[in-house]
Scaffold this active site. Structure first.
Site, PDB file in Angstrom:
ATOM      1  N   LYS A  68      10.919   6.922  45.850  1.00 57.74           N
ATOM      2  CA  LYS A  68      10.584   7.600  47.080  1.00 57.74           C
ATOM      3  C   LYS A  68      10.938   9.083  46.993  1.00 57.74           C
ATOM      4  CE  LYS A  68      11.950   3.749  50.058  1.00 57.74           C
ATOM      5  NZ  LYS A  68      12.939   3.385  51.119  1.00 57.74           N
ATOM      6  N   GLU A 133       8.093  14.217  39.958  1.00 55.20           N
ATOM      7  CA  GLU A 133       9.405  13.569  40.137  1.00 55.20           C
ATOM      8  C   GLU A 133      10.341  14.529  40.866  1.00 55.20           C
ATOM      9  OE1 GLU A 133      11.325  11.220  40.462  1.00 55.20           O
ATOM     10  OE2 GLU A 133      12.087  10.444  38.568  1.00 55.20           O
ATOM     11  N   ASP A 134      11.344  13.974  41.549  1.00 55.21           N
ATOM     12  CA  ASP A 134      12.285  14.829  42.278  1.00 55.21           C
ATOM     13  C   ASP A 134      13.328  15.443  41.346  1.00 55.21           C
ATOM     14  OD1 ASP A 134      13.502  12.362  41.817  1.00 55.21           O
ATOM     15  OD2 ASP A 134      14.289  12.126  43.842  1.00 55.21           O
ATOM     16  N   ILE A 135      13.957  14.613  40.514  1.00 57.15           N
ATOM     17  CA  ILE A 135      15.076  15.122  39.713  1.00 57.15           C
ATOM     18  C   ILE A 135      15.187  14.353  38.397  1.00 57.15           C
ATOM     19  CG2 ILE A 135      16.738  13.626  40.940  1.00 57.15           C
ATOM     20  CD1 ILE A 135      18.806  15.923  40.642  1.00 57.15           C
ATOM     21  N   THR A 138      19.990  11.941  33.780  1.00 59.63           N
ATOM     22  CA  THR A 138      20.183  11.616  32.360  1.00 59.63           C
ATOM     23  C   THR A 138      18.865  11.704  31.584  1.00 59.63           C
ATOM     24  OG1 THR A 138      19.758   9.273  32.723  1.00 59.63           O
ATOM     25  CG2 THR A 138      22.044   9.996  32.895  1.00 59.63           C
ATOM     26  N   LYS A 140      16.793   9.117  31.579  1.00 54.33           N
ATOM     27  CA  LYS A 140      16.423   7.743  31.191  1.00 54.33           C
ATOM     28  C   LYS A 140      15.242   7.215  32.006  1.00 54.33           C
ATOM     29  CE  LYS A 140      21.098   6.428  29.869  1.00 54.33           C
ATOM     30  NZ  LYS A 140      22.294   5.801  30.408  1.00 54.33           N
ATOM     31  N   THR A 141      15.228   7.526  33.301  1.00 58.11           N
ATOM     32  CA  THR A 141      14.144   7.028  34.154  1.00 58.11           C
ATOM     33  C   THR A 141      12.800   7.567  33.673  1.00 58.11           C
ATOM     34  OG1 THR A 141      15.674   7.007  36.015  1.00 58.11           O
ATOM     35  CG2 THR A 141      13.330   6.897  36.551  1.00 58.11           C
ATOM     36  N   LYS A 185      26.151  17.859  40.018  1.00 57.59           N
ATOM     37  CA  LYS A 185      26.692  17.394  41.307  1.00 57.59           C
ATOM     38  C   LYS A 185      25.637  16.521  41.956  1.00 57.59           C
ATOM     39  CE  LYS A 185      29.411  21.511  42.137  1.00 57.59           C
ATOM     40  NZ  LYS A 185      29.536  22.753  42.855  1.00 57.59           N
ATOM     41  N   PHE A 186      26.061  15.621  42.842  1.00 58.27           N
ATOM     42  CA  PHE A 186      25.067  14.778  43.496  1.00 58.27           C
ATOM     43  C   PHE A 186      24.435  15.541  44.647  1.00 58.27           C
ATOM     44  CE2 PHE A 186      23.109  11.191  45.576  1.00 58.27           C
ATOM     45  CZ  PHE A 186      22.626  10.511  44.482  1.00 58.27           C
ATOM     46  N   ASP A 193      17.825  11.152  48.167  1.00 57.19           N
ATOM     47  CA  ASP A 193      18.692  10.369  49.036  1.00 57.19           C
ATOM     48  C   ASP A 193      20.016  10.012  48.390  1.00 57.19           C
ATOM     49  OD1 ASP A 193      17.591   8.460  47.126  1.00 57.19           O
ATOM     50  OD2 ASP A 193      18.407   6.907  48.445  1.00 57.19           O
ATOM     51  N   ARG A 199      17.248  11.783  53.425  1.00 58.17           N
ATOM     52  CA  ARG A 199      15.858  12.175  53.129  1.00 58.17           C
ATOM     53  C   ARG A 199      15.316  13.047  54.270  1.00 58.17           C
ATOM     54  NH1 ARG A 199      14.397   9.010  48.587  1.00 58.17           N
ATOM     55  NH2 ARG A 199      15.007   6.819  48.705  1.00 58.17           N
TER      56      ARG A 199
HETATM   57  P1  IMP Z   1      18.021   9.582  35.452  1.00 58.02           P
HETATM   58  O1  IMP Z   1      17.367   8.336  34.934  1.00 58.02           O
HETATM   59  O2  IMP Z   1      19.500   9.558  35.197  1.00 58.02           O
HETATM   60  O3  IMP Z   1      17.373  10.832  34.947  1.00 58.02           O
HETATM   61  O4  IMP Z   1      17.903   9.531  37.011  1.00 58.02           O
HETATM   62  C1  IMP Z   1      16.777   9.935  37.671  1.00 58.02           C
HETATM   63  C2  IMP Z   1      16.690   9.330  39.053  1.00 58.02           C
HETATM   64  O5  IMP Z   1      17.977   9.162  39.652  1.00 58.02           O
HETATM   65  C3  IMP Z   1      15.928  10.256  39.952  1.00 58.02           C
HETATM   66  O6  IMP Z   1      14.583   9.872  40.024  1.00 58.02           O
HETATM   67  C4  IMP Z   1      16.623  10.122  41.278  1.00 58.02           C
HETATM   68  O7  IMP Z   1      15.984   9.117  42.035  1.00 58.02           O
HETATM   69  C5  IMP Z   1      18.013   9.665  40.957  1.00 58.02           C
HETATM   70  N1  IMP Z   1      18.988  10.788  41.013  1.00 58.02           N
HETATM   71  C6  IMP Z   1      19.626  11.382  39.966  1.00 58.02           C
HETATM   72  N2  IMP Z   1      20.468  12.349  40.366  1.00 58.02           N
HETATM   73  C7  IMP Z   1      20.350  12.383  41.704  1.00 58.02           C
HETATM   74  C8  IMP Z   1      20.960  13.214  42.714  1.00 58.02           C
HETATM   75  O8  IMP Z   1      21.777  14.119  42.469  1.00 58.02           O
HETATM   76  N3  IMP Z   1      20.573  12.941  43.994  1.00 58.02           N
HETATM   77  C9  IMP Z   1      19.682  11.975  44.331  1.00 58.02           C
HETATM   78  N4  IMP Z   1      19.087  11.195  43.416  1.00 58.02           N
HETATM   79  C10 IMP Z   1      19.416  11.390  42.119  1.00 58.02           C
END
Ligand code: IMP
Length: 219
Positions: A68, A133-135, A138, A140-141, A185-186, A193, A199
């Site tokens: 989302k 994508e939003d962010i 790592t 991995k997603t 940072k988160f 979210d 959101r």
């Molecule tokens: P990754 O697989 O570690 O790159 O994580 C990516 C996904 O984790 C993103 O699509 C977000 O949904 C979520 N995510 C990672 N960091 C944050 C954050 O700081 N705030 C909110 N969502 C995050």
């Protein structure tokens, strides 16, 4: 393709105090600072739209929204692309598609990434796909999603991510288009979210310990 530049927000950046901007009353005690104000997000997306249209050089694009968290960036980016399309001599046909992935509980990236909804990816065979994508944290997603997409043989795949986090846990993945590189940072707001909260906040903000505790999922 040229390497695109992006805005770097340094680790020692304190962002902006909440009381210099408007944030919903219900989140006032839950945020450390405003890291990227909504106006700056908007202006940066305008430029990303221009860079993307140039690179796709008039070939039709399927924009794939990663739900989302990506929905705000997706709608705002597409709006800017549509404005360019209306006002330029040449235009690029666009269609939209959606996929829903889930990987986070509280503020920890889950080890398991699930596709929990969306259109049939087979429809993307032979198409120019722009993943929105939003962010990237790592990475991995996105790596997992790109793997899934490659199985359906698109003509080309490019990724636009509004944010990229500087994290020691990164697996080295970098998207083609980046809005802002942010500290480890988160962050919440602008559709990002924390357990489905925030959101409805238009700036990108750093959540504080109070917010993390208040909206934590009990495991
Ligand atoms: P990754 O697989 O570690 O790159 O994580 C990516 C996904 O984790 C993103 O699509 C977000 O949904 C979520 N995510 C990672 N960091 C944050 C954050 O700081 N705030 C909110 N969502 C995050």
């Amino acid at each position: 393709m040229p390497t695109h530049k992006f805005i770097v927000i340094d680790d020692d950046s304190n962002g902006h105090p909440l009381d210099l901007f408007c944030v919903p009353k219900h989140y006032e005690d839950d945020l450390e600072c405003i890291l990227v104000p909504a106006g700056l997000i908007n202006d940066r997306i305008e430029r990303l739209a221009r860079d993307i249209l140039r690179d796709f050089s008039h070939e039709a694009i399927v924009a794939l929204c990663v739900l989302k968290g990506g929905y705000k960036f997706f709608t705002d980016l597409l709006d800017k692309i549509k404005t360019l399309n209306r006002n330029n001599e040449e235009s690029v046909p666009m269609s939209v598609d959606f996929i829903r992935l889930k990987s986070y509980v509280n503020d920890a990236s889950g080890s398991k990434i699930e596709v929990i909804g969306g259109d049939n990816l087979e429809n993307l065979c032979g198409k120019n796909v722009l993943v929105v994508e939003d962010i990237i944290d790592t990475g991995k997603t996105m790596t997992k999603l790109l793997d899934l997409l490659n199985h359906v043989n698109p003509k080309c795949v490019k990724v636009a991510s509004l944010l990229v986090k500087r994290t020691p846990l990164g697996i080295g993945y970098r998207p083609d288009y980046i809005g802002f590189e942010v500290p480890n940072k988160f962050v919440v707001g602008y559709a990002l979210d924390y357990n489905e909260y925030f959101r409805d906040l238009n700036h990108i903000c750093v959540i504080n310990e109070n917010g993390k505790k208040k909206y934590a999922v009990k495991k």
